[in-house]
Design an enzyme around this catalytic site. Structure first.
Site, PDB file in Angstrom:
ATOM      1  N   ALA A  58       0.802  -1.222   0.000  1.00  0.00           N
ATOM      2  CA  ALA A  58       0.000   0.000   0.000  1.00  0.00           C
ATOM      3  C   ALA A  58       0.837   1.274   0.000  1.00  0.00           C
ATOM      4  O   ALA A  58       0.613   2.163  -0.829  1.00  0.00           O
ATOM      5  CB  ALA A  58      -0.970  -0.024   1.189  1.00  0.00           C
ATOM      6  N   ARG A  99      -6.405  -0.403  -8.846  1.00  0.00           N
ATOM      7  CA  ARG A  99      -6.666  -1.349  -7.760  1.00  0.00           C
ATOM      8  C   ARG A  99      -7.599  -0.685  -6.750  1.00  0.00           C
ATOM      9  O   ARG A  99      -7.390   0.473  -6.385  1.00  0.00           O
ATOM     10  CB  ARG A  99      -5.375  -1.795  -7.072  1.00  0.00           C
ATOM     11  CG  ARG A  99      -4.430  -2.577  -7.982  1.00  0.00           C
ATOM     12  CD  ARG A  99      -3.350  -3.283  -7.204  1.00  0.00           C
ATOM     13  NE  ARG A  99      -3.859  -4.427  -6.471  1.00  0.00           N
ATOM     14  CZ  ARG A  99      -3.157  -5.127  -5.593  1.00  0.00           C
ATOM     15  NH1 ARG A  99      -1.914  -4.774  -5.304  1.00  0.00           N
ATOM     16  NH2 ARG A  99      -3.684  -6.160  -4.961  1.00  0.00           N
ATOM     17  N   GLN A 206       3.929 -13.791  -1.990  1.00  0.00           N
ATOM     18  CA  GLN A 206       4.717 -12.630  -1.560  1.00  0.00           C
ATOM     19  C   GLN A 206       5.606 -12.952  -0.366  1.00  0.00           C
ATOM     20  O   GLN A 206       6.715 -12.422  -0.244  1.00  0.00           O
ATOM     21  CB  GLN A 206       3.798 -11.460  -1.212  1.00  0.00           C
ATOM     22  CG  GLN A 206       3.014 -10.902  -2.393  1.00  0.00           C
ATOM     23  CD  GLN A 206       1.618 -11.501  -2.484  1.00  0.00           C
ATOM     24  OE1 GLN A 206       1.390 -12.643  -2.074  1.00  0.00           O
ATOM     25  NE2 GLN A 206       0.678 -10.742  -3.008  1.00  0.00           N
ATOM     26  N   ASP A 247      -3.779  -2.795   4.041  1.00  0.00           N
ATOM     27  CA  ASP A 247      -4.065  -1.986   2.865  1.00  0.00           C
ATOM     28  C   ASP A 247      -5.163  -0.964   3.131  1.00  0.00           C
ATOM     29  O   ASP A 247      -5.238   0.047   2.446  1.00  0.00           O
ATOM     30  CB  ASP A 247      -4.462  -2.883   1.697  1.00  0.00           C
ATOM     31  CG  ASP A 247      -3.258  -3.627   1.139  1.00  0.00           C
ATOM     32  OD1 ASP A 247      -2.737  -3.182   0.108  1.00  0.00           O
ATOM     33  OD2 ASP A 247      -2.830  -4.619   1.748  1.00  0.00           O
TER      34      ASP A 247
END
Length: 357
Positions: A58, A99, A206, A247
């Site tokens: 983010a 996004r 990730q 986020d």
């Protein structure tokens, strides 16, 4: 600071191009096997970099967005303020659509557009100079925020603790130390030792590709585990705290983070392990009352079926549900760590108080 640690915490993952008409990023989809830098010049390249996770995390998305809208504005040959403001708004909306979940994206773009609006009528050349300072300020502020978050987070753990993390919230996803990983890097810098269990974080890995990469490179003791192994390492007593990024945080403390985070929080609650969410105040959305109002991005089913395999692991006609994020209920969160301090329940009060300081 050791050279290895500095190489990780001071990584140049997002920066403005030398011509100030482009943005340079590390393509995170290529890690850990290749370090590839991309130069983004067109709106489409910038949109795709965010959409395709070439830049992710983010805070890093917000930094990239600020640089991107400025770099685009530098390319325009527009003399009138009205035309400039209209073009700026159109490109800002386009980038913002890349996004939906990470609030830093809209936060940074709105901040940049707010400067354009506040300086209505001024020469475009002067506004461009102000925008250049503003996007750099967004980046510099994030560096300072990550350092402060790391300090507060480090107060929650002690020498020798085991820490479990999910997804990636280190320097690649932010600036310098990172958020969820920041306390570990800062502790390492001060001679402290921890053992980290890094969830691989399916389906985009990730944790495997980025978190374990950053920690290993920095000389921090890390063990990579599959997502479904979190329970056993907790049961074994190997985990004393869970650190995750975010986020978007709603006004009531519900927090959206990479898919699988809420499951980690539920397990931590069962085993009596504190579960902390770490992120800058720019990820807190007081206009969003609770997690039910956080938009959740749905991604391509192919990421589940075939992305990391030599051949598909499911038949093409098999349906897939691939949400990029889930929401951890505020009742499962022991504390929300920001650059302004550690918030505790009730979050409706403690989060709101951050913005009154």
């Amino acid at each position: 600071m050791s050279e290895e640690l500095k190489q990780v915490t001071h990584i140049d993952n997002v920066r403005l191009g030398e011509d100030e008409k482009s943005v340079v990023i590390i393509d995170q989809t290529q890690l850990p096997n290749r370090t590839v830098y991309l130069t983004l010049r067109t709106p489409e390249e910038m949109y795709d970099a965010i959409k395709l996770l070439q830049v992710r995390g983010a805070p890093a998305i917000g930094i990239c967005a600020g640089y991107s809208i400025y770099a685009l504005a530098r390319q325009w040959e527009i003399g009138s303020y009205t035309e400039f403001a209209q073009k700026f708004h159109e490109q800002k909306e386009y980038l913002n659509s890349s996004r939906p979940t990470a609030v830093n994206l809209s936060w940074a773009l709105n901040r940049m557009e707010g400067l354009v609006t506040a300086n209505a009528g001024k020469p475009v050349s002067e506004i461009l100079d102000l925008l250049g300072k503003e996007c750099r300020a967004i980046h510099e502020e994030d560096i300072a925020m990550c350092r402060a978050i790391s300090e507060y987070g480090l107060s929650l753990i002690k020498e020798g603790d085991g820490v479990l993390t999910h997804c990636n919230a280190g320097p690649l996803a932010t600036s310098r130390y990172g958020t969820a990983l920041g306390p570990l890097f800062l502790g390492k810098e001060r001679g402290m030792n921890f053992h980290v269990f890094s969830d691989e974080t399916r389906p985009l890995l990730q944790g495997a590709r980025l978190t374990s990469y950053e920690l290993q490179k920095a000389g921090i003791d890390v063990t990579l585990i599959c997502d479904n192994m979190a329970s056993i390492v907790m049961k074994n007593g190997w985990v004393q705290a869970c650190f995750v990024g975010c986020d978007r945080v709603a006004a009531n403390g519900d927090a959206a983070n990479k898919i699988g985070t809420s499951g980690v929080a539920i397990l931590a609650k069962h085993y009596g392990i504190p579960f902390y969410v770490l992120g800058p105040t720019s990820t807190i959305d007081l206009n969003c009352p609770d997690g039910d109002h956080i938009p959740i991005e749905l991604r391509d089913p192919a990421e589940i079926r075939e992305k990391w395999y030599a051949e598909p692991m499911a038949l093409p006609e098999v349906k897939c549900y691939n949400p990029a994020f889930d929401v951890t209920d505020h009742t499962l969160i022991s504390g929300i760590v920001t650059e302004k301090g550690i918030c505790r329940a009730p979050y409706t009060e403690s989060l709101a108080a951050l913005f009154k300081k």
